[in-house]
Scaffold this active site. Structure first.
Site, PDB file in Angstrom:
ATOM      1  N   HIS A 119      18.823  92.622  43.431  1.00 39.65           N
ATOM      2  CA  HIS A 119      17.543  92.203  42.853  1.00 39.65           C
ATOM      3  C   HIS A 119      16.529  91.957  43.962  1.00 39.65           C
ATOM      4  CE1 HIS A 119      14.504  89.746  40.879  1.00 39.65           C
ATOM      5  NE2 HIS A 119      14.791  88.763  41.705  1.00 39.65           N
TER       6      HIS A 119
ATOM      7  N   ASP B 176     -10.180 110.849  53.034  1.00 42.77           N
ATOM      8  CA  ASP B 176      -8.763 110.713  52.693  1.00 42.77           C
ATOM      9  C   ASP B 176      -8.136 109.793  53.727  1.00 42.77           C
ATOM     10  OD1 ASP B 176      -5.899 111.317  52.078  1.00 42.77           O
ATOM     11  OD2 ASP B 176      -6.776 112.911  50.857  1.00 42.77           O
TER      12      ASP B 176
ATOM     13  N   TRP C 273      20.305  89.161  50.187  1.00 39.05           N
ATOM     14  CA  TRP C 273      19.417  90.145  50.799  1.00 39.05           C
ATOM     15  C   TRP C 273      19.246  89.897  52.288  1.00 39.05           C
ATOM     16  CZ3 TRP C 273      14.184  90.024  52.760  1.00 39.05           C
ATOM     17  CH2 TRP C 273      13.647  88.737  52.882  1.00 39.05           C
TER      18      TRP C 273
ATOM     19  N   SER D  47       9.820 104.528  56.440  1.00 41.18           N
ATOM     20  CA  SER D  47       8.731 104.748  55.495  1.00 41.18           C
ATOM     21  C   SER D  47       7.604 103.736  55.711  1.00 41.18           C
ATOM     22  CB  SER D  47       9.269 104.667  54.069  1.00 41.18           C
ATOM     23  OG  SER D  47       8.237 104.367  53.170  1.00 41.18           O
ATOM     24  N   SER D  48       7.965 102.459  55.834  1.00 37.57           N
ATOM     25  CA  SER D  48       6.926 101.434  56.008  1.00 37.57           C
ATOM     26  C   SER D  48       6.165 101.626  57.300  1.00 37.57           C
ATOM     27  CB  SER D  48       7.537 100.039  56.063  1.00 37.57           C
ATOM     28  OG  SER D  48       8.139  99.733  54.874  1.00 37.57           O
TER      29      SER D  48
ATOM     30  N   HIS E 181      10.098  86.211  58.211  1.00 39.72           N
ATOM     31  CA  HIS E 181       8.920  85.432  57.870  1.00 39.72           C
ATOM     32  C   HIS E 181       7.642  86.265  57.863  1.00 39.72           C
ATOM     33  CE1 HIS E 181       6.736  82.058  56.517  1.00 39.72           C
ATOM     34  NE2 HIS E 181       5.788  82.522  57.296  1.00 39.72           N
TER      35      HIS E 181
ATOM     36  N   GLU F  43       7.531  89.178  57.132  1.00 37.92           N
ATOM     37  CA  GLU F  43       7.708  89.982  55.922  1.00 37.92           C
ATOM     38  C   GLU F  43       7.122  89.291  54.686  1.00 37.92           C
ATOM     39  OE1 GLU F  43       8.758  92.938  55.132  1.00 37.92           O
ATOM     40  OE2 GLU F  43       8.935  92.637  52.963  1.00 37.92           O
TER      41      GLU F  43
ATOM     42  N   TYR G 145       4.627  87.422  54.625  1.00 38.22           N
ATOM     43  CA  TYR G 145       3.172  87.598  54.700  1.00 38.22           C
ATOM     44  C   TYR G 145       2.759  89.031  54.458  1.00 38.22           C
ATOM     45  CZ  TYR G 145       2.655  82.806  55.432  1.00 38.22           C
ATOM     46  OH  TYR G 145       2.679  81.472  55.189  1.00 38.22           O
TER      47      TYR G 145
ATOM     48  N   SER H 255      -9.521  88.212  46.813  1.00 39.00           N
ATOM     49  CA  SER H 255     -10.844  88.036  47.409  1.00 39.00           C
ATOM     50  C   SER H 255     -11.835  89.106  46.962  1.00 39.00           C
ATOM     51  CB  SER H 255     -10.745  88.057  48.937  1.00 39.00           C
ATOM     52  OG  SER H 255      -9.827  87.103  49.383  1.00 39.00           O
TER      53      SER H 255
ATOM     54  N   HIS I  39      12.173  78.086  60.515  1.00 36.68           N
ATOM     55  CA  HIS I  39      12.155  77.119  59.413  1.00 36.68           C
ATOM     56  C   HIS I  39      13.116  77.537  58.311  1.00 36.68           C
ATOM     57  CE1 HIS I  39       8.432  79.386  57.669  1.00 36.68           C
ATOM     58  NE2 HIS I  39       9.528  79.915  57.207  1.00 36.68           N
ATOM     59  N   HIS I  40      13.654  78.759  58.408  1.00 37.44           N
ATOM     60  CA  HIS I  40      14.695  79.169  57.463  1.00 37.44           C
ATOM     61  C   HIS I  40      16.073  78.719  57.932  1.00 37.44           C
ATOM     62  CE1 HIS I  40      12.010  81.747  55.079  1.00 37.44           C
ATOM     63  NE2 HIS I  40      11.383  81.918  56.236  1.00 37.44           N
TER      64      HIS I  40
ATOM     65  N   THR J 185      -4.201  78.791  55.321  1.00 36.16           N
ATOM     66  CA  THR J 185      -3.964  79.061  53.910  1.00 36.16           C
ATOM     67  C   THR J 185      -4.868  78.188  53.058  1.00 36.16           C
ATOM     68  OG1 THR J 185      -1.662  79.446  54.531  1.00 36.16           O
ATOM     69  CG2 THR J 185      -2.151  79.369  52.188  1.00 36.16           C
TER      70      THR J 185
ATOM     71  N   LYS K 246      -8.306  79.491  52.800  1.00 36.95           N
ATOM     72  CA  LYS K 246      -8.444  80.557  51.825  1.00 36.95           C
ATOM     73  C   LYS K 246      -8.603  79.996  50.414  1.00 36.95           C
ATOM     74  CE  LYS K 246      -6.520  84.469  54.056  1.00 36.95           C
ATOM     75  NZ  LYS K 246      -7.591  85.365  53.664  1.00 36.95           N
TER      76      LYS K 246
ATOM     77  N   ARG L  48      21.797  77.622  45.381  1.00 36.65           N
ATOM     78  CA  ARG L  48      21.410  78.964  44.952  1.00 36.65           C
ATOM     79  C   ARG L  48      22.586  79.918  45.130  1.00 36.65           C
ATOM     80  NH1 ARG L  48      17.665  81.113  50.023  1.00 36.65           N
ATOM     81  NH2 ARG L  48      17.582  83.026  48.797  1.00 36.65           N
TER      82      ARG L  48
HETATM   83  C1  HEM Z   1       2.194  77.337  53.096  1.00 38.20           C
HETATM   84  C2  HEM Z   1       2.919  78.393  53.265  1.00 38.20           C
HETATM   85  C3  HEM Z   1       4.455  78.413  53.305  1.00 38.20           C
HETATM   86  C4  HEM Z   1       5.322  77.528  53.835  1.00 38.20           C
HETATM   87  C5  HEM Z   1       4.992  76.250  54.552  1.00 38.20           C
HETATM   88  C6  HEM Z   1       6.659  78.048  53.594  1.00 38.20           C
HETATM   89  C7  HEM Z   1       7.836  77.442  53.990  1.00 38.20           C
HETATM   90  C8  HEM Z   1       9.104  77.918  53.704  1.00 38.20           C
HETATM   91  C9  HEM Z   1      10.325  77.345  54.170  1.00 38.20           C
HETATM   92  C10 HEM Z   1      10.419  76.128  55.084  1.00 38.20           C
HETATM   93  C11 HEM Z   1      11.366  78.082  53.681  1.00 38.20           C
HETATM   94  C12 HEM Z   1      12.853  77.874  53.941  1.00 38.20           C
HETATM   95  C13 HEM Z   1      13.462  76.971  52.953  1.00 38.20           C
HETATM   96  C14 HEM Z   1      14.950  76.911  53.091  1.00 38.20           C
HETATM   97  O1  HEM Z   1      15.607  77.965  53.052  1.00 38.20           O
HETATM   98  O2  HEM Z   1      15.461  75.795  53.219  1.00 38.20           O
HETATM   99  C15 HEM Z   1      10.802  79.117  52.887  1.00 38.20           C
HETATM  100  C16 HEM Z   1      11.548  80.066  52.215  1.00 38.20           C
HETATM  101  C17 HEM Z   1      10.999  81.210  51.668  1.00 38.20           C
HETATM  102  N1  HEM Z   1       9.666  81.499  51.562  1.00 38.20           N
HETATM  103 FE1  HEM Z   1       8.123  80.290  52.158  1.00 38.20          FE
HETATM  104  N2  HEM Z   1       6.570  79.216  52.916  1.00 38.20           N
HETATM  105  C18 HEM Z   1       5.235  79.476  52.732  1.00 38.20           C
HETATM  106  C19 HEM Z   1       4.705  80.585  52.108  1.00 38.20           C
HETATM  107  C20 HEM Z   1       5.448  81.643  51.638  1.00 38.20           C
HETATM  108  C21 HEM Z   1       4.891  82.865  51.149  1.00 38.20           C
HETATM  109  C22 HEM Z   1       3.415  83.193  51.114  1.00 38.20           C
HETATM  110  C23 HEM Z   1       5.938  83.637  50.769  1.00 38.20           C
HETATM  111  C24 HEM Z   1       5.956  85.027  50.166  1.00 38.20           C
HETATM  112  C25 HEM Z   1       5.003  85.622  49.565  1.00 38.20           C
HETATM  113  C26 HEM Z   1       7.139  82.910  51.008  1.00 38.20           C
HETATM  114  C27 HEM Z   1       8.396  83.384  50.710  1.00 38.20           C
HETATM  115  C28 HEM Z   1       9.549  82.736  50.997  1.00 38.20           C
HETATM  116  C29 HEM Z   1      10.859  83.265  50.722  1.00 38.20           C
HETATM  117  C30 HEM Z   1      11.170  84.655  50.116  1.00 38.20           C
HETATM  118  C31 HEM Z   1      11.769  82.312  51.119  1.00 38.20           C
HETATM  119  C32 HEM Z   1      13.276  82.324  50.940  1.00 38.20           C
HETATM  120  C33 HEM Z   1      14.002  83.253  51.776  1.00 38.20           C
HETATM  121  C34 HEM Z   1      15.476  83.258  51.522  1.00 38.20           C
HETATM  122  O3  HEM Z   1      16.154  82.309  51.931  1.00 38.20           O
HETATM  123  O4  HEM Z   1      15.982  84.222  50.922  1.00 38.20           O
HETATM  124  N3  HEM Z   1       6.815  81.695  51.533  1.00 38.20           N
HETATM  125  N4  HEM Z   1       9.413  79.004  52.918  1.00 38.20           N
HETATM  126 CU   LIG Z   2       9.382  81.690  56.283  1.00 37.35          CU
END
Ligand code: HEM
Ligand SMILES: [Cu+2]
Lengths: 548, 289
Positions: A88, A117, A153, A180-181, A264, A266, A268, A279, A313-314, A339, A342, A461
């Site tokens: 998924h 183009d 993933w 591709s990307s 990370h 990614e 963004y 916007s 932070h992950h 952010t 914005k 999870r």
């Molecule tokens: C203010 C902005 C953001 C902050 C401070 C933030 C912070 C965090 C943090 C600390 C985690 C890790 C949590 C953990 O696993 O314990 C996380 C996970 C994640 N964030 Fe954000 N994030 C932000 C914006 C975004 C945005 C814009 C996206 C995507 C469009 C995003 C997508 C994700 C995803 C996919 C994960 C989980 C990844 C995984 O473990 O599979 N985050 N975020």
């Molecule tokens: Cu992140």
């Protein structure tokens, strides 16, 4: 900077391209879609492909929510459940959201900057046509004896190294998506930097173009790193290397560092173009120029820069040195500043505007509100001390789904409704668009909001079964999920109706408040966008600060 | 040039090469996956895929070269190609950065921690008591057995000189091209090609030596992993670069490229310098230091 592109018949004396100029689309299906070098056709291919992937990835989500509807093991085996979560995510990230944005880039960037183009049309075709093969290979693993990948993933070793047969196929599929990307991004950058109509200075570009320029840079910077990471997994699995094996002096945590150095930025990559689309839309329906155009550009650039220095932070729970924890915590929190700029600017754009609420605007406003919730839960997660509690719980699932679904996906929907009349020359059904919006907006909250509570209460999870204390919220969440899933069928209905049935034709401008070059073309636009570069007139641009 | 389209951005109409490329790529990569899973026919289909890819490249580049020589590309098209190549090289830089990152991480953190430093005290105490962090290492369990490293100031140093010198020869070729001295252009290009392949030859010799006499293999713990991954990918890039130079040399013999219009040449020269710089990093961080 750029040289004008005027098209005329005499120019083409070369044998290979004598006939099909100007508005003649190639007649045979093969020529039109398989061999095409046209940015619009390639854009359409990307968009259709991503919609297909959205539904494939979506059905997997339905399997997940169905299993989690009640405690206990109901429908699927735990291993298959893990395959579903893994697939998924891979499909949604690499197959749905990213290609959808490339599709928008293809359709819109040449029109928005006044180009004939994309800069490298043949490579453009290849960027797309790699994808169906890559995903066919990825999906085929579900039919192997080993089943599909099931380690998440993020492909963390050592678990992912225990995958069977499917492993090499997954790794190579990821390589193909990366290729591709990267090609797609090179094309976007070359187009934006080299193909702008005279007078379209950098700080006159629409924000969608700006955000994509920066996104493309991020993609070229991090996709190779992902490729390297999965290559090391491959050699650890099959060729006896010890990158991620402590016995040989490596470290499984090293994979996490490398993965999130990609991962990370990614996230963004998936959200910056969304910022761009929103916007574009908000000024149109607020009938006001975008508030703080240049601040938006600088905020986007700062976010992109910061996204390279927050990856750990992950990994707050892996046992990093304290200085590391602190550095990544503060750096992450810093992202909230641009952010916030914005969000503030979108709200200010609407302030005292004469707003109307057509479907694109509804999705855009939905985006602003709900994405912000995701951003705030991100800030909570960024606090290292409490992330020890939140990490790997449903709170994280709620966080990233808020930023990705009512974030990135809503922006995609908003953009699709916004430009659909431009692409097809016909209006979609506003009534059904609105129904689609309200069903989605309500159900997405029923789906994801309770997951915050589940996570705070400790539900981990990536598990198929859970303790009975979590039953109520899970059931609510699943119901929301089914409604959300079903509502997306309306979207397909609206598109099909618009393309084949709708009798209401669209004007060139489509929306009375719309500004920017794409709107001075007819709807649908000519097969080759701007054969002669348009004259750039500040009053036709979407933002106020043209004084640079 | 026969300036046919000086003010027109040339947009090709339809191309069959990408789809052929995709077919080649999927044939090759899916075969590779079957191959590592033990399939016996996969090496052959892998080869087939590679051949399709090579065919695609000949066809695609051939078409572009014909168009370019026919003067269908104006300066703006040229700029697109340049940007394309530059960003492609940037992506390659990031690819190598990934492996260098792995090397630095292993040397600075993972090995040190396994030796009990910093947060690694317990791992050391409980799992690998007595393991001392040194570099090179095959890890606490000495995976792959004892090994010796390749001395920096033997073949690797010669290879450094070769690559540096080849950077010079390709620049001499470029100067010759800009002065339209075709003879010297071809001469220096072939000199560069010879140096490039000589580098690869010595690298292969070094690998044979490592495997047969030094006991150093891909399986020699983290040292062997990073050593072969970095030098191996670099060697592949040198091989590719040398082939590209050979193509450019042959094209030069056929009278391609003009003093003021020779993107193909420059792209390959950039690539060659990139490979050169990566090698300097390798020489310092893999061999010397
Ligand atoms: C203010 C902005 C953001 C902050 C401070 C933030 C912070 C965090 C943090 C600390 C985690 C890790 C949590 C953990 O696993 O314990 C996380 C996970 C994640 N964030 Fe954000 N994030 C932000 C914006 C975004 C945005 C814009 C996206 C995507 C469009 C995003 C997508 C994700 C995803 C996919 C994960 C989980 C990844 C995984 O473990 O599979 N985050 N975020
Ligand atoms: Cu992140």
């Amino acid at each position: 900077m750029s040289i004008e592109s005027t098209h005329s018949h005499e120019d083409h004396t070369h044998a290979a391209d004598h006939d099909d100029h100007h508005d003649h689309k190639p007649s045979s299906l093969l020529d039109r879609w398989l061999f095409t070098t046209n940015h619009k056709d390639i854009g359409t291919l990307y968009l259709v492909f991503s919609l297909l992937m959205f539904f494939i990835g979506g059905s997997m989500a339905m399997v997940i929510r169905a299993e989690l509807f009640m405690p206990g093991l109901q429908l699927v085996e735990p291993d298959f459940f893990n395959q579903m979560t893994t697939m998924h995510a891979l499909i949604m990230v690499f197959g749905a959201v990213m290609p959808a944005w490339v599709g928008f880039a293809n359709w819109m960037i040449p029109m928005m900057i006044g180009a004939p183009d994309m800069a490298l049309p043949r490579m453009n075709n290849w960027s797309f046509w790699i994808l169906p093969f890559a995903f066919a290979m990825l999906l085929s693993t579900l039919f192997m004896d080993s089943g599909g990948p099931a380690a998440g993933w993020t492909l963390y070793p050592p678990l992912s190294l225990q995958s069977g047969q499917n492993f090499a196929f997954v790794v190579f599929a990821v390589h193909m998506m990366g290729i591709s990307s990267i090609m797609g991004s090179i094309n976007v950058i070359a187009t934006i930097l080299n193909m702008r109509a005279p007078g379209m200075t950098l700080l006159k570009m629409p924000l969608f173009v700006w955000t994509w320029l920066i996104t493309a840079f991020l993609l070229i910077a991090v996709m190779p790193v992902l490729a390297g990471a999965v290559t090391m997994l491959l050699t650890d699995h099959f060729f006896g290397t010890s990158f991620f094996n402590a016995a040989g002096g490596g470290d499984p945590v090293m994979f996490q560092h490398i993965f999130w150095f990609f991962g990370h930025p990614e996230v963004y990559i998936m959200i910056l173009p969304a910022f761009g689309v929103v916007s574009e839309i908000i000024p149109t329906f607020a009938r006001k120029p975008l508030f703080g155009y240049s601040a938006m550009v600088y905020a986007t650039a700062s976010i992109a820069f910061l996204s390279f220095i927050v990856w750990a932070h992950h990994m707050f729970t892996v046992g990093m040195p304290l200085t590391g924890e602190l550095f990544f915590m503060y750096a992450t929190m810093l992202i909230a500043v641009p952010t916030g700029v914005k969000v503030f600017n979108w709200v200010s754009t609407m302030w005292r505007g004469s707003m109307t609420f057509e479907t694109p605007m509804l999705f855009a406003i939905g985006f602003v509100v709900l994405f912000t919730i995701g951003g705030l839960s991100g800030l909570m997660l960024a606090i290292a001390a409490v992330d020890l509690q939140y990490h790997d719980t449903y709170f994280v699932v709620a966080h990233f789904h808020y930023v990705l679904v009512p974030g990135a996906v809503f922006a995609l929907m908003a953009g699709a409704y916004y430009w659909l009349p431009k692409w097809t020359g016909r209006m979609y059904s506003e009534k059904w668009g609105k129904i689609h919006f309200w069903l989605s907006a309500i159900s997405v909250n029923i789906l994801f909001f309770p997951q915050h509570y589940l996570g705070l209460a400790g539900m981990p999870r990536r598990i198929p079964d859970y303790s009975t204390q979590f039953a109520d919220f899970n059931m609510i969440s699943s119901v929301g999920g089914f409604i959300f899933g079903a509502s997306q069928l309306i979207f397909v209905g609206v598109i099909v109706h618009c393309v084949y049935k709708s009798r209401q034709t669209a004007t060139g401008r489509v929306w009375e408040g719309a500004k920017g070059l794409e709107w001075i073309l007819s709807s649908p636009p000519p097969y080759h966008s701007f054969n002669t570069p348009p004259v750039i007139d500040s009053t036709t641009m979407a933002h106020a600060d043209e004084s640079h | 040039m026969a300036h046919i389209a000086d003010d027109t951005y040339y947009v090709p109409h339809g191309t069959k090469w990408p789809i052929i490329g995709s077919l080649g790529m999927i044939t090759m990569l899916s075969s590779a996956a079957f191959w590592v899973n033990g399939s016996e026919i996969a090496p052959w289909s892998f080869l087939l895929g590679a051949l399709i890819l090579i065919y695609m490249m000949f066809g695609w580049f051939g078409e572009v070269i014909r168009e370019s020589e026919a003067g269908m590309y104006n300066d703006q098209v040229d700029t697109s190609f340049r940007m394309g190549m530059m960003w492609f090289i940037f992506s390659e830089v990031m690819f190598f950065a990934c492996f260098f990152g792995a090397l630095f991480y292993a040397r600075m953190f993972s090995v040190a921690w396994l030796g009990g430093e910093g947060t690694g005290a317990l791992t050391n105490e409980l799992l690998w008591q007595g393991y001392e962090a040194v570099w090179p290492t095959a890890g606490p369990e000495g995976l792959g057995g004892d090994f010796k490293t390749v001395p920096a100031f033997g073949v690797p140093f010669i290879n450094t000189l070769i690559l540096l010198f080849s950077g010079l020869t390709v620049t001499l070729a470029h100067h010759a091209l800009k002065k339209n001295e075709r003879g010297r252009l071809v001469f220096w290009l072939f000199a560069t090609v010879v140096l490039g392949f000589f580098f690869v030859f010595l690298q292969v010799e070094e690998y044979i030596e490592a495997y047969q006499h030094l006991g150093l293999t891909l399986g020699s713990g983290i040292y062997g992993s990073t050593f072969f991954m970095l030098t191996g990918f670099h060697g592949m890039h040198v091989t590719l670069g040398a082939i590209m130079l050979l193509v450019i040399a042959i094209r030069s013999m056929r009278g391609h490229f003009k003093p003021d219009h020779h993107f193909g040449f420059e792209a390959v020269a950039w690539y060659w310098h990139f490979v050169d710089v990566v090698w300097l990093g390798l020489f310092i961080f893999v061999y010397v230091y």
